[in-house]
Design a protein around this motif. Sequence first.
Motif, PDB file in Angstrom:
ATOM      1  N   LEU A   1     -67.623 -20.632  26.005  1.00  0.00           N
ATOM      2  CA  LEU A   1     -66.564 -20.508  25.004  1.00  0.00           C
ATOM      3  C   LEU A   1     -67.081 -20.859  23.611  1.00  0.00           C
ATOM      4  N   VAL A   2     -67.820 -21.949  23.500  1.00  0.00           N
ATOM      5  CA  VAL A   2     -68.369 -22.359  22.207  1.00  0.00           C
ATOM      6  C   VAL A   2     -69.328 -21.302  21.678  1.00  0.00           C
ATOM      7  N   HIS A   3     -70.166 -20.745  22.542  1.00  0.00           N
ATOM      8  CA  HIS A   3     -71.083 -19.681  22.110  1.00  0.00           C
ATOM      9  C   HIS A   3     -70.317 -18.450  21.629  1.00  0.00           C
ATOM     10  N   GLN A   4     -69.246 -18.085  22.339  1.00  0.00           N
ATOM     11  CA  GLN A   4     -68.419 -16.951  21.919  1.00  0.00           C
ATOM     12  C   GLN A   4     -67.759 -17.231  20.570  1.00  0.00           C
ATOM     13  N   ALA A   5     -67.298 -18.446  20.387  1.00  0.00           N
ATOM     14  CA  ALA A   5     -66.657 -18.811  19.126  1.00  0.00           C
ATOM     15  C   ALA A   5     -67.647 -18.742  17.966  1.00  0.00           C
ATOM     16  N   ILE A   6     -68.847 -19.233  18.190  1.00  0.00           N
ATOM     17  CA  ILE A   6     -69.878 -19.164  17.153  1.00  0.00           C
ATOM     18  C   ILE A   6     -70.177 -17.719  16.809  1.00  0.00           C
ATOM     19  N   ALA A   7     -70.351 -16.882  17.823  1.00  0.00           N
ATOM     20  CA  ALA A   7     -70.663 -15.466  17.606  1.00  0.00           C
ATOM     21  C   ALA A   7     -69.551 -14.740  16.844  1.00  0.00           C
ATOM     22  N   SER A   8     -68.310 -15.136  17.068  1.00  0.00           N
ATOM     23  CA  SER A   8     -67.188 -14.473  16.387  1.00  0.00           C
ATOM     24  C   SER A   8     -66.719 -15.241  15.147  1.00  0.00           C
ATOM     25  N   LYS A   9     -67.499 -16.265  14.766  1.00  0.00           N
ATOM     26  CA  LYS A   9     -67.203 -17.076  13.582  1.00  0.00           C
ATOM     27  C   LYS A   9     -65.811 -17.709  13.629  1.00  0.00           C
ATOM     28  N   ARG A  10     -65.460 -18.204  14.787  1.00  0.00           N
ATOM     29  CA  ARG A  10     -64.172 -18.882  14.996  1.00  0.00           C
ATOM     30  C   ARG A  10     -64.412 -20.375  15.162  1.00  0.00           C
ATOM     31  N   ASN A  11     -63.418 -21.152  14.806  1.00  0.00           N
ATOM     32  CA  ASN A  11     -63.455 -22.600  15.011  1.00  0.00           C
ATOM     33  C   ASN A  11     -62.841 -22.939  16.358  1.00  0.00           C
ATOM     34  N   VAL A  12     -63.321 -24.015  16.954  1.00  0.00           N
ATOM     35  CA  VAL A  12     -62.798 -24.516  18.213  1.00  0.00           C
ATOM     36  C   VAL A  12     -62.259 -25.920  17.965  1.00  0.00           C
ATOM     37  N   ARG A  13     -61.050 -26.170  18.421  1.00  0.00           N
ATOM     38  CA  ARG A  13     -60.432 -27.486  18.281  1.00  0.00           C
ATOM     39  C   ARG A  13     -60.022 -27.952  19.668  1.00  0.00           C
ATOM     40  N   VAL A  14     -60.331 -29.190  20.021  1.00  0.00           N
ATOM     41  CA  VAL A  14     -59.989 -29.727  21.340  1.00  0.00           C
ATOM     42  C   VAL A  14     -58.722 -30.558  21.221  1.00  0.00           C
ATOM     43  N   ILE A  15     -57.823 -30.351  22.180  1.00  0.00           N
ATOM     44  CA  ILE A  15     -56.571 -31.089  22.207  1.00  0.00           C
ATOM     45  C   ILE A  15     -56.555 -32.006  23.421  1.00  0.00           C
ATOM     46  N   GLY A  16     -55.960 -33.161  23.250  1.00  0.00           N
ATOM     47  CA  GLY A  16     -55.817 -34.096  24.370  1.00  0.00           C
ATOM     48  C   GLY A  16     -54.499 -33.860  25.075  1.00  0.00           C
ATOM     49  N   SER A  17     -53.838 -34.927  25.449  1.00  0.00           N
ATOM     50  CA  SER A  17     -52.572 -34.827  26.178  1.00  0.00           C
ATOM     51  C   SER A  17     -51.372 -34.568  25.285  1.00  0.00           C
ATOM     52  N   SER A  18     -51.552 -34.607  23.990  1.00  0.00           N
ATOM     53  CA  SER A  18     -50.479 -34.411  23.006  1.00  0.00           C
ATOM     54  C   SER A  18     -49.421 -35.495  23.086  1.00  0.00           C
ATOM     55  N   HIS A  19     -49.783 -36.664  23.587  1.00  0.00           N
ATOM     56  CA  HIS A  19     -48.789 -37.730  23.699  1.00  0.00           C
ATOM     57  C   HIS A  19     -48.545 -38.440  22.373  1.00  0.00           C
ATOM     58  N   SER A  20     -49.470 -38.295  21.430  1.00  0.00           N
ATOM     59  CA  SER A  20     -49.248 -38.877  20.115  1.00  0.00           C
ATOM     60  C   SER A  20     -49.256 -37.762  19.079  1.00  0.00           C
ATOM     61  N   CYS A  21     -48.584 -38.000  17.996  1.00  0.00           N
ATOM     62  CA  CYS A  21     -48.389 -36.991  16.960  1.00  0.00           C
ATOM     63  C   CYS A  21     -49.532 -37.054  15.953  1.00  0.00           C
ATOM     64  N   SER A  22     -50.290 -35.969  15.820  1.00  0.00           N
ATOM     65  CA  SER A  22     -51.396 -35.926  14.873  1.00  0.00           C
ATOM     66  C   SER A  22     -51.664 -34.481  14.457  1.00  0.00           C
ATOM     67  N   HIS A  23     -51.917 -34.292  13.189  1.00  0.00           N
ATOM     68  CA  HIS A  23     -52.250 -32.955  12.684  1.00  0.00           C
ATOM     69  C   HIS A  23     -53.702 -32.586  12.964  1.00  0.00           C
ATOM     70  N   ILE A  24     -54.468 -33.478  13.554  1.00  0.00           N
ATOM     71  CA  ILE A  24     -55.887 -33.227  13.764  1.00  0.00           C
ATOM     72  C   ILE A  24     -56.152 -32.049  14.694  1.00  0.00           C
ATOM     73  N   PHE A  25     -55.260 -31.757  15.636  1.00  0.00           N
ATOM     74  CA  PHE A  25     -55.494 -30.629  16.535  1.00  0.00           C
ATOM     75  C   PHE A  25     -54.824 -29.340  16.073  1.00  0.00           C
ATOM     76  N   LYS A  26     -54.182 -29.366  14.916  1.00  0.00           N
ATOM     77  CA  LYS A  26     -53.522 -28.176  14.381  1.00  0.00           C
ATOM     78  C   LYS A  26     -54.579 -27.145  13.963  1.00  0.00           C
TER      79      LYS A  26
END
Length: 108
Positions: free
Chosen positions: A45-70
């Motif tokens: 997935l990371v290799h595909q994202a690099i090849a297509s110039k896309r960013n990858v963001r990892v999300i956890g359980s979403s139990h806390s509110c944070s804009h970091i995974f937006k």
Amino acid sequence: MTAKFGDHASHEQSKPSSPQSQVGSIRFTPKSIVTPENEEMLVDLVHQAIASKRNVRVIGSSHSCSHIFKTNNILVSLKKFVDIESYEATTGTATVKAGMKLFSCKML
């Protein structure tokens, strides 16, 4: 809806609903939500994202509110990475995979 992303990882279409925290204050629509089954699929997935110039963001359980995974790119959930790598009984130390929830470790 579950579909294939590339050859290996499945993703869920995020439209019309968007991921949000359990407190419900963050809404966004990523291009795709990907849940790899294993490390090899994550690397692909990371290799595909690099090849297509896309960013990858990892999300956890979403139990806390944070804009970091937006993101409007690729959102990755590691919820299937739930295994104990090692456990040292004498020190009470465990190494677990990224998707392991703390309450699941009580079985140790």
